[in-house]
Motif scaffolding. Structure first.
Motif, mmCIF file in Angstrom:
data_model
loop_
_atom_site.group_PDB
_atom_site.id
_atom_site.type_symbol
_atom_site.label_atom_id
_atom_site.label_comp_id
_atom_site.label_asym_id
_atom_site.label_seq_id
_atom_site.Cartn_x
_atom_site.Cartn_y
_atom_site.Cartn_z
ATOM 1 N N PHE A 1 -2.932 -3.923 -4.412
ATOM 2 C CA PHE A 1 -1.680 -3.488 -4.509
ATOM 3 C C PHE A 1 -1.100 -2.947 -3.275
ATOM 4 N N ASP A 2 -1.874 -2.961 -2.323
ATOM 5 C CA ASP A 2 -1.474 -2.704 -0.755
ATOM 6 C C ASP A 2 -0.673 -4.110 -0.206
ATOM 7 N N MET A 3 -0.712 -5.136 -1.126
ATOM 8 C CA MET A 3 0.082 -6.378 -0.578
ATOM 9 C C MET A 3 1.610 -5.957 -0.927
ATOM 10 N N ALA A 4 2.178 -6.538 -0.219
ATOM 11 C CA ALA A 4 3.666 -6.408 -0.329
ATOM 12 C C ALA A 4 4.127 -7.219 -1.238
ATOM 13 N N TYR A 5 5.295 -6.766 -2.115
ATOM 14 C CA TYR A 5 5.808 -7.204 -3.227
ATOM 15 C C TYR A 5 6.299 -8.531 -3.013
ATOM 16 N N ASN B 1 11.509 -6.142 5.300
ATOM 17 C CA ASN B 1 11.697 -4.552 5.043
ATOM 18 C C ASN B 1 10.747 -4.212 3.843
ATOM 19 N N GLU B 2 9.991 -4.765 3.223
ATOM 20 C CA GLU B 2 8.920 -4.722 2.150
ATOM 21 C C GLU B 2 7.639 -4.150 2.862
ATOM 22 N N PRO B 3 7.389 -2.783 2.550
ATOM 23 C CA PRO B 3 6.013 -2.232 2.835
ATOM 24 C C PRO B 3 4.698 -2.898 2.469
ATOM 25 N N GLY B 4 3.694 -2.963 3.227
ATOM 26 C CA GLY B 4 2.393 -3.544 2.789
ATOM 27 C C GLY B 4 1.885 -4.559 3.546
ATOM 28 N N GLU C 1 2.856 5.649 -4.251
ATOM 29 C CA GLU C 1 3.512 5.471 -5.572
ATOM 30 C C GLU C 1 4.304 4.161 -5.611
ATOM 31 N N TYR C 2 5.116 3.932 -4.536
ATOM 32 C CA TYR C 2 5.811 2.650 -4.418
ATOM 33 C C TYR C 2 5.191 1.372 -4.624
ATOM 34 N N LEU C 3 3.786 1.377 -3.849
ATOM 35 C CA LEU C 3 3.137 0.463 -3.942
ATOM 36 C C LEU C 3 2.256 0.093 -5.186
ATOM 37 N N MET C 4 2.109 1.194 -5.759
ATOM 38 C CA MET C 4 1.189 1.441 -7.119
ATOM 39 C C MET C 4 2.042 1.138 -8.324
ATOM 40 N N LEU C 5 3.378 1.391 -8.278
ATOM 41 C CA LEU C 5 4.121 1.067 -9.443
ATOM 42 C C LEU C 5 5.482 0.558 -9.293
#
Length: 842
Positions: free
Chosen positions: A633-637, A642-645, A716-720
């Motif tokens: 889940f640490d991979m960017a969406y 601008n997408e973190p990860g 939480e942003y990357l988890m959910l």
């Protein structure tokens, strides 16, 4: 006498001056930007630092060093002939900028460009350097932070990976097409329980829940009764009583007639029954029941009749959180436990040690946290670890410094136990062990200074005579424990015993422990005299490569002697050998029959190891599917600056964990590691899962590594909401939609509607709300109009046509927009929180 006084005065004055920085602390600014990726036609990045003197005095030409963290390997720009300031490497991801003889200093207001070259590419803001600070030669123990700015990348040459790459970002049109397969489904037509139950049906009658109801429970279910009472209090705003026995309108029942692992939930007009074979099963029935609770009207909640009979597909449903790279406070761990319990996960894999931090107090080894749990500028790392991931020079930082005391850990364990979650601590060895190694080096130095040689060597993990040359993936030169030292095994025994004791004290006995095994680099132990003596003394050992299975055999003996199951990363079940003269990794046949459990992470699509999980399962290992392509889940969406990860293993949105097929992962894999369509030839010749191997797949794990997690909100942003897709796949039975695309699209639509209309609103209220990602809108142009759509129905798109940032009062998108101008679209949840804005010119 007078001359002596003058000398002492001058000496004291010089000493005071030496402790003061010779330049204003806020007199420098540093800016960094990417010039181009694919530099010189290679997988390289050309970037530039701009150093500016904002003070009223000249910045000196020498006598200083600037330090910074960067997750790429940095070197001087090869095309620059006489650089004034050049980069250098310390260790890991810590680099320097130092002046050369060509640097003449900076007058007030002047700037200088510092060109550098780095490996791979930089296409995301979280790739950027971080945490720069300056150290003056006259005061080498003190660092001063520098005002730092990263200039966003916007041009194609800044965003591509390779020089010839044409697709540099996920476009708004790409998102629109992906969203278009999702149909909007009325909420009253959606499943009432999530994850999808094995059997569910609606029944006649309506149960009216109010504060007069009593929760009746059997003695062994008191904990569950209290948990349910707390849920109902939050739902009703009033306290619901509990009472031991069977006289209640809500009954918790531990029933041996339920098959193992099964629970039932029955709601009739006059009674709610929650039953299970064990307390854990009753707990899951409670989590299903809480999803039926709506908004009270006239002090009561109306619940339509229902019958649910359910059980999990996999017995192991895990979430890994990395608190080593960037620390997360105890309060956030408790929030994580609440949310994974809500979705019926039953394991928290606590990655509590790594190169960059040790995060749990171990009685008897205070250095592990006092040194290994702190980061800051240090001369010798005997007091703290060097900065990583931008933690900076000050030891009093919240991401690099921090640990759980014994009391904290006991609280975490008890909190998890109340939610039927097993906490599995990970002791990362033999690689990724630098925090422990440096902590034990500090312990060695302390006891040697005190003249206690025996204590100094008792738990030492490094051989001072080891001349082995290696670099880990993260560029560490000294992060692997020496497997030939008896003190290494004393350390493992000590840590294991203390963890076992803490778990026992918490009433949550430890039965499995994770002993790492990840990413040990080639070259380790080859230059260690201790290792060479060990090899010479044991006829089973021929080369340094044989020390790997030797080490894990000894670790297994330590762990098994204490009644624990050994658990590790996939490499722990592999061994190095040669094929046609080349180094290769093969499944180690020695451990397959020893109840050895492994996390298999390496399934990067197109990377060549897509079948590794199946090879290990077929070889007898208990396998937890933890593949990066679907569950890191640490991979960017998605591919967006601008997408973190991270994105080295691909991009992971909520759909990736949802459409994963555990027993045939090839069937539904769609993208390679760069987000491009996956060639059909990718899986030719790959091992398939055997019937025997399928019996060794014990579960699924999602992992959230901490390199980019600078806050709880970032976590939480990357988890959910990614966790929702994983929860569905780990709990629900093998889906029917594996057979055709249309069936998948329908299943996805149901899931997306459940996520957007039911689960995100639930998460917005739980514990004051979670910072789940609100997706960006998809946008398309057709027939002279602008169309927009959203990934998860239930979320609202708002827009402006005058270039202003949309807010919760902006116009709601409901039909294609014909107006001209700068159109900005932004998605909002039902509570009015907005996601990231996207812009189109029309």
């Amino acid at each position: 006498m007078h001359q002596r006084f003058t000398f002492i005065f001058l000496l004291l004055s010089f000493s005071a001056f030496a402790q003061t920085a010779p330049f204003p602390q806020k007199g420098l600014k540093l800016k960094w930007e990417v010039k181009e990726n694919g530099f010189m036609g290679e997988a390289k990045t050309h970037s530039v630092f701009t150093l500016t003197n904002t003070a009223k005095k000249a910045f000196p030409a020498s006598g200083w060093t600037i330090y910074f963290n960067f997750i790429r390997v940095v070197s001087p720009l090869r095309t620059e002939t006489s650089p004034a300031i050049v980069p250098g490497h310390i260790n890991g991801h810590l680099y320097t900028l130092k002046p050369t003889a060509d640097f003449k200093g900076l007058a007030p207001g002047d700037s200088i460009l510092i060109n550098v070259e780095s490996g791979a590419w930089v296409t995301n803001f979280t790739d950027a350097p971080d945490g720069p600070y300056i150290v003056w030669n006259d005061a080498p123990a003190k660092g001063y932070s520098i005002d730092f700015t990263v200039v966003p990348s916007t041009e194609d040459k800044q965003l591509r990976r390779q020089a010839n790459e044409s697709r540099v970002r996920t476009s708004l049109e790409d998102i629109y097409k992906r969203n278009s397969i999702t149909r909007d489904i009325p909420e009253d037509q959606l499943p009432r329980v999530f994850p999808t139950p094995e059997n569910i049906r609606s029944t006649a009658g309506v149960f009216s829940l109010d504060a007069k109801d009593v929760i009746a429970y059997q003695p062994e279910l008191k904990q569950e009764a209290l948990f349910l009472a707390d849920i109902l209090k939050n739902a009703l705003g009033k306290t619901v009583q509990i009472a031991e026995g069977e006289n209640g309108s809500i009954v918790l029942n531990k029933n041996d007639k339920n098959p193992t692992g099964e629970h039932t939930l029955t709601v009739t007009a006059d009674k709610v029954t929650l039953s299970g074979n064990k307390a854990e099963d009753v707990f899951y029935a409670i989590q299903s029941f809480r999803q039926l609770l709506g908004t009270p009207k006239n002090g009561a909640i109306e619940i339509t009749g229902i019958e649910v009979k359910d059980r999990p597909r996999f017995s192991y449903r895990s979430f890994l959180v990395d608190v080593s790279r960037n620390f997360q406070a105890k309060a956030e761990i408790l929030r994580i436990l609440d949310v994974i319990a809500l979705y019926k996960l039953n394991v928290l894999h606590l990655h509590m040690s790594d190169d960059e931090g040790w995060r749990i107090e171990i009685p008897g080894l205070p250095e592990l946290t006092e040194v290994g749990g702190r980061r800051g500028h240090t001369v010798d790392e005997l007091d703290m670890l060097q900065p990583s991931y931008g933690s900076g020079p000050d030891v009093n930082n919240t991401t690099g410094t921090g640990w759980y005391t014994k009391a904290d850990y006991l609280e975490i364990l008890r909190y998890a136990k109340a939610r039927h979650i097993k906490v599995i601590p990970e002791v990362e060895i033999p690689g990724h062990a630098r925090a422990a190694i440096k902590a034990m080096d500090a312990r060695y130095a302390k006891f040697m200074k005190a003249g206690n040689t025996q204590a100094a060597n008792e738990f030492r993990l490094s051989d001072p005579d080891d001349k082995s040359q290696y670099r880990s993936v993260q560029e560490w030169k000294d992060n692997v424990v020496n497997v030939a030292l008896p003190s290494t095994y004393r350390f493992i025994e000590k840590v294991t015993d203390e963890l076992v004791a803490m778990h026992r004290e918490a009433g949550a006995p430890l039965d499995v422990i994770h002993m790492g095994g990840d990413e040990t680099p080639a070259g380790v132990w080859e230059g260690s005299p201790a290792c060479q003596r060990l090899i010479a003394s044991d006829e089973k050992l021929r080369t340094a490569d044989d020390l790997w299975p030797y080490f894990y055999d000894r670790v297994a003996q330590i762990v098994n002697k204490r009644g624990l199951q050994l658990y590790g990363w996939e490499e722990a079940g592999m061994r190095r050998t040669k094929r046609d003269g080349r180094n290769v990794m093969i499944v180690n046949p020695d451990f397959g029959a020893r109840n050895f459990m492994v996390d298999v992470w390496n399934n990067v699509m197109g990377g060549g190891m897509e079948d590794l999980s199946y090879r290990l399962a077929n070889g007898g290992y208990k396998v937890v599917l933890s593949g990066v392509a679907n569950y890191y889940f640490d991979m960017a969406y998605l591919r967006d600056y601008n997408e973190p990860g991270f994105y080295w293993g691909g991009y992971v949105d909520i759909d990736k964990p949802f459409y994963f097929i555990p027993f045939d992962l090839y069937k539904n894999s769609k993208e390679d590691g760069a987000g491009n369509p996956l060639p059909a030839s990718t899986f030719v010749g790959k091992d398939r899962l055997t019937e025997y191997g399928a019996g060794n797949i014990v579960g699924i794990q999602s992992a959230l590594w901490g390199e980019t997690l600078k806050s709880a909100a970032a976590l939480e942003y990357l988890m959910l909401p990614k966790l929702l897709g994983m929860a569905e796949r780990a709990w629900a039975k093998d889906p029917e939609w594996t057979k055709n695309e249309a069936a998948y699209n329908e299943a996805w639509s149901i899931f997306a509607n459940v996520a957007g209309k039911k689960e995100l609103p639930r998460l917005a209220k739980l514990n004051g709300g979670y910072n789940y990602r609100i997706p960006t809108a998809g946008v398309s142009l057709a027939d002279g109009k602008v169309l927009a759509n959203v990934q998860l129905p239930g979320l609202v798109i708002r827009y402006t046509v005058n270039g202003k940032e949309p807010d919760a009062k902006s116009a709601v998108y409901s039909a294609p927009v014909a107006e001209k101008g700068t159109l900005r679209f932004r998605v909002f949840d039902q509570q009015g929180r907005g996601g990231r804005t996207v812009t189109v010119q029309h």
